[in-house]
Scaffold this motif. Structure first.
Motif, PDB file in Angstrom:
ATOM      1  N   TYR A 165       0.525  -1.233  -0.048  1.00  0.00           N
ATOM      2  CA  TYR A 165      -0.065  -0.137   0.210  1.00  0.00           C
ATOM      3  C   TYR A 165       0.890   1.380   0.000  1.00  0.00           C
ATOM      4  O   TYR A 165       0.268   1.859  -0.769  1.00  0.00           O
ATOM      5  CB  TYR A 165      -0.910   0.144   1.430  1.00  0.00           C
ATOM      6  CG  TYR A 165      -2.274  -0.771   0.824  1.00  0.00           C
ATOM      7  CD1 TYR A 165      -3.818   0.414   1.137  1.00  0.00           C
ATOM      8  CD2 TYR A 165      -2.594  -1.976   0.586  1.00  0.00           C
ATOM      9  CE1 TYR A 165      -4.576  -0.162   0.442  1.00  0.00           C
ATOM     10  CE2 TYR A 165      -3.775  -2.563   0.982  1.00  0.00           C
ATOM     11  CZ  TYR A 165      -5.072  -1.876   0.207  1.00  0.00           C
ATOM     12  OH  TYR A 165      -6.166  -2.041   0.360  1.00  0.00           O
ATOM     13  N   MET A 166       1.827   1.159   1.115  1.00  0.00           N
ATOM     14  CA  MET A 166       2.605   2.396   0.884  1.00  0.00           C
ATOM     15  C   MET A 166       3.469   2.130  -0.747  1.00  0.00           C
ATOM     16  O   MET A 166       4.205   3.852  -1.052  1.00  0.00           O
ATOM     17  CB  MET A 166       3.191   2.234   1.654  1.00  0.00           C
ATOM     18  CG  MET A 166       3.278   2.411   3.329  1.00  0.00           C
ATOM     19  SD  MET A 166       2.607   3.981   3.685  1.00  0.00           S
ATOM     20  CE  MET A 166       3.811   5.297   3.338  1.00  0.00           C
ATOM     21  N   THR A 167       3.864   1.561  -1.509  1.00  0.00           N
ATOM     22  CA  THR A 167       4.459   2.300  -2.345  1.00  0.00           C
ATOM     23  C   THR A 167       3.021   2.330  -3.655  1.00  0.00           C
ATOM     24  O   THR A 167       3.673   3.677  -3.921  1.00  0.00           O
ATOM     25  CB  THR A 167       4.639   0.732  -3.206  1.00  0.00           C
ATOM     26  OG1 THR A 167       5.577  -0.212  -2.574  1.00  0.00           O
ATOM     27  CG2 THR A 167       4.736   0.669  -4.340  1.00  0.00           C
ATOM     28  N   ASN A 168       2.612   2.661  -2.916  1.00  0.00           N
ATOM     29  CA  ASN A 168       0.986   2.611  -4.028  1.00  0.00           C
ATOM     30  C   ASN A 168       0.958   4.145  -3.790  1.00  0.00           C
ATOM     31  O   ASN A 168       1.053   5.135  -4.534  1.00  0.00           O
ATOM     32  CB  ASN A 168      -0.140   2.088  -3.468  1.00  0.00           C
ATOM     33  CG  ASN A 168      -1.435   2.830  -4.478  1.00  0.00           C
ATOM     34  OD1 ASN A 168      -1.775   3.107  -3.734  1.00  0.00           O
ATOM     35  ND2 ASN A 168      -1.663   2.431  -5.853  1.00  0.00           N
ATOM     36  N   LEU A 169       0.812   3.786  -2.976  1.00  0.00           N
ATOM     37  CA  LEU A 169       1.413   5.905  -1.772  1.00  0.00           C
ATOM     38  C   LEU A 169       1.602   6.607  -3.136  1.00  0.00           C
ATOM     39  O   LEU A 169       2.335   7.889  -2.701  1.00  0.00           O
ATOM     40  CB  LEU A 169       1.237   5.661  -0.397  1.00  0.00           C
ATOM     41  CG  LEU A 169       0.506   7.057   0.397  1.00  0.00           C
ATOM     42  CD1 LEU A 169      -1.092   7.928  -0.057  1.00  0.00           C
ATOM     43  CD2 LEU A 169       1.280   7.091   1.382  1.00  0.00           C
ATOM     44  N   GLU A 170       3.032   6.358  -2.737  1.00  0.00           N
ATOM     45  CA  GLU A 170       4.327   7.212  -3.293  1.00  0.00           C
ATOM     46  C   GLU A 170       4.466   7.632  -4.278  1.00  0.00           C
ATOM     47  O   GLU A 170       4.274   8.302  -4.780  1.00  0.00           O
ATOM     48  CB  GLU A 170       5.555   6.282  -2.243  1.00  0.00           C
ATOM     49  CG  GLU A 170       6.123   5.445  -1.197  1.00  0.00           C
ATOM     50  CD  GLU A 170       7.640   5.231  -1.009  1.00  0.00           C
ATOM     51  OE1 GLU A 170       8.721   5.283  -2.212  1.00  0.00           O
ATOM     52  OE2 GLU A 170       7.349   4.132  -0.825  1.00  0.00           O
ATOM     53  N   PHE A 171       3.999   6.773  -4.892  1.00  0.00           N
ATOM     54  CA  PHE A 171       3.713   7.157  -6.814  1.00  0.00           C
ATOM     55  C   PHE A 171       2.817   7.896  -6.498  1.00  0.00           C
ATOM     56  O   PHE A 171       3.150   8.848  -7.488  1.00  0.00           O
ATOM     57  CB  PHE A 171       4.190   5.622  -7.569  1.00  0.00           C
ATOM     58  CG  PHE A 171       5.102   4.764  -8.090  1.00  0.00           C
ATOM     59  CD1 PHE A 171       5.990   4.828  -8.744  1.00  0.00           C
ATOM     60  CD2 PHE A 171       5.137   3.711  -7.246  1.00  0.00           C
ATOM     61  CE1 PHE A 171       7.098   4.101  -8.766  1.00  0.00           C
ATOM     62  CE2 PHE A 171       6.547   3.340  -7.441  1.00  0.00           C
ATOM     63  CZ  PHE A 171       6.889   3.707  -8.391  1.00  0.00           C
ATOM     64  N   PHE A 172       2.114   8.193  -6.274  1.00  0.00           N
ATOM     65  CA  PHE A 172       1.237   8.378  -6.106  1.00  0.00           C
ATOM     66  C   PHE A 172       1.487  10.165  -5.594  1.00  0.00           C
ATOM     67  O   PHE A 172       1.191  11.114  -6.484  1.00  0.00           O
ATOM     68  CB  PHE A 172      -0.296   7.983  -5.300  1.00  0.00           C
ATOM     69  CG  PHE A 172      -2.053   8.468  -5.855  1.00  0.00           C
ATOM     70  CD1 PHE A 172      -2.404   9.281  -6.559  1.00  0.00           C
ATOM     71  CD2 PHE A 172      -1.694  10.054  -5.053  1.00  0.00           C
ATOM     72  CE1 PHE A 172      -3.488   9.859  -6.327  1.00  0.00           C
ATOM     73  CE2 PHE A 172      -2.924  11.217  -4.416  1.00  0.00           C
ATOM     74  CZ  PHE A 172      -3.579  10.794  -5.713  1.00  0.00           C
ATOM     75  N   ALA A 173       2.163  10.108  -4.597  1.00  0.00           N
ATOM     76  CA  ALA A 173       2.281  11.601  -3.865  1.00  0.00           C
ATOM     77  C   ALA A 173       3.716  12.121  -5.133  1.00  0.00           C
ATOM     78  O   ALA A 173       3.448  12.807  -4.702  1.00  0.00           O
ATOM     79  CB  ALA A 173       3.147  10.607  -2.371  1.00  0.00           C
ATOM     80  N   ASN A 174       4.716  11.423  -5.272  1.00  0.00           N
ATOM     81  CA  ASN A 174       5.244  11.985  -6.460  1.00  0.00           C
ATOM     82  C   ASN A 174       5.342  12.465  -7.434  1.00  0.00           C
ATOM     83  O   ASN A 174       6.205  12.342  -8.386  1.00  0.00           O
ATOM     84  CB  ASN A 174       6.623  11.263  -5.645  1.00  0.00           C
ATOM     85  CG  ASN A 174       7.265  10.364  -5.068  1.00  0.00           C
ATOM     86  OD1 ASN A 174       7.592  12.351  -4.205  1.00  0.00           O
ATOM     87  ND2 ASN A 174       7.841   9.944  -3.956  1.00  0.00           N
TER      88      ASN A 174
END
Length: 374
Positions: A165-174
């Motif tokens: 989930y955090m990988t998914n969030l990181e790409f979205f955030a960046n």
């Protein structure tokens, strides 16, 4: 019945809600533009940034239940924290400063950065300090009124899903594409390439819903808002501090976050609340900067020497300070600083602690009132 889990990003919306949001977004971005312009022309813009950051630290921890005031934090920034609540606020300030430095140095929003900031938040015997400071949880946690999971209002994803989930969030955030950020044609979405303000809102809510740490998720999630605003160059100055507005509507804030969770999320209440809070934050900071600027200019008119002017403006960096601290800040001799401070007290611009015999603190109370006003 507790809400369980959260869908991965991106965020799906119906067309009517999306149109309404984008209309509101244009108005909010206009107000944020005014804030940038006013900061640019302010005589105290650099010194006020640190004070606004301290105020954010106070307001964000108040959401979690601390009762520390801005005035107390100005005192403790001079003399050190007296209790765990003050330590928690000062840890928050340290974490937000560290985060700003990292982003300015070219870092992205990453798990590594968030773990580093979480460790700072949890350090020095602040509330919730555990051996897991800086580490994702390894057990199931939950949000609720007590320590019984059957009374929980929300049960986050399991610990073994956090990394995914955090990988998914990181790409979205960046703002970067990733195979997990897929969309279905014919639907409205807020995705990795959407407007910065909406993405910031989504990232905060998603981080809170993942709830990757045992404690400190709320505080770190609000730091994440400010860091993303810097990364996205939403403002030229790091002042995107929305906690004060969220603290005023704490229950609405928590309810809106809970609405984005589960199998049938509704993102509209949270995104609308975030846009409204962002606009109100900009209006409030505009007022604070205007009042601080007026206070600074009024004081400069009273000053007769350059040393007096330098010492006066240095109290906008340290509104509670000793002559020694202000001598270090200005580069003037301590005796010159002391004389200038006495002149400013005589002109009723500052107050001093007459009961203190040594290391006498001087107070810029009018400035403290301006920054802590809501």
């Amino acid at each position: 019945m507790a809400v369980k889990g959260v869908n991965k990003l991106p965020v799906k919306m119906n067309e009517k809600d999306a149109l309404s949001l984008y209309k509101r977004l244009a108005e909010v971005n206009k107000t944020l533009g005014k804030l940038d312009a006013v900061l640019l022309s302010s005589v105290v813009n650099t010194s006020i940034l640190s004070l606004l950051s301290y105020n954010e630290s106070v307001q964000s921890t108040r959401i979690e239940g601390t009762q520390v005031t801005f005035h107390e934090i100005m005192e403790s920034s001079r003399s050190g924290a007296k209790n765990w609540q003050q330590r928690e606020v000062l840890n928050y300030k340290q974490a937000i400063d560290e985060g700003f430095t990292s982003i300015r140095d070219g870092d992205v929003i990453s798990t590594r950065l968030l773990k580093k900031l979480h460790k700072i938040l949890m350090s020095d015997e602040a509330r919730g300090t555990t051996a897991d400071g800086g580490e994702f949880r390894k057990v199931q946690n939950f949000i609720g009124p007590d320590n019984k999971i059957e009374n929980a209002s929300y049960i986050p994803i399991s610990a073994n899903e956090i990394a995914d989930y955090m990988t998914n969030l990181e790409f979205f955030a960046n703002g970067e594409p990733h195979r997990s950020l897929k969309i279905d044609e014919g639907n409205e979405y807020i995705n990795y390439n959407s407007d910065a303000l909406l993405r910031i809102a989504v990232v905060h809510a998603q981080f809170e819903s993942i709830h990757p740490f045992l404690d400190g998720n709320g505080r770190l999630g609000r730091i994440l808002i400010a860091l993303m605003a810097v990364k996205e160059k939403l403002l030229d100055y790091p002042v995107f501090f929305v906690s004060e507005e969220l603290e005023k509507e704490r229950i609405r804030y928590y309810n809106a976050l809970n609405a984005v969770r589960g199998d049938t999320p509704d993102w509209n209440p949270w995104l609308t609340l975030f846009l409204n809070a962002s606009e109100q934050m900009a209006i409030n900071i505009l007022k604070k900067i205007g009042n601080a600027d007026k206070h600074a200019r009024n004081g400069l008119e009273v000053c007769k020497t350059q040393a007096q002017k330098d010492v006066w403006l240095s109290t906008f960096n340290l509104p509670v300070a000793t002559p020694k601290q202000l001598a270090e800040l200005t580069g003037h001799h301590p005796a010159t600083v002391k004389k200038s401070l006495e002149y400013l007290v005589e002109k009723k611009l500052l107050d001093k602690d007459n009961a203190a015999k040594r290391n006498i603190p001087y107070y810029n109370y009018d400035l403290i009132r301006v920054i802590s006003s809501s």
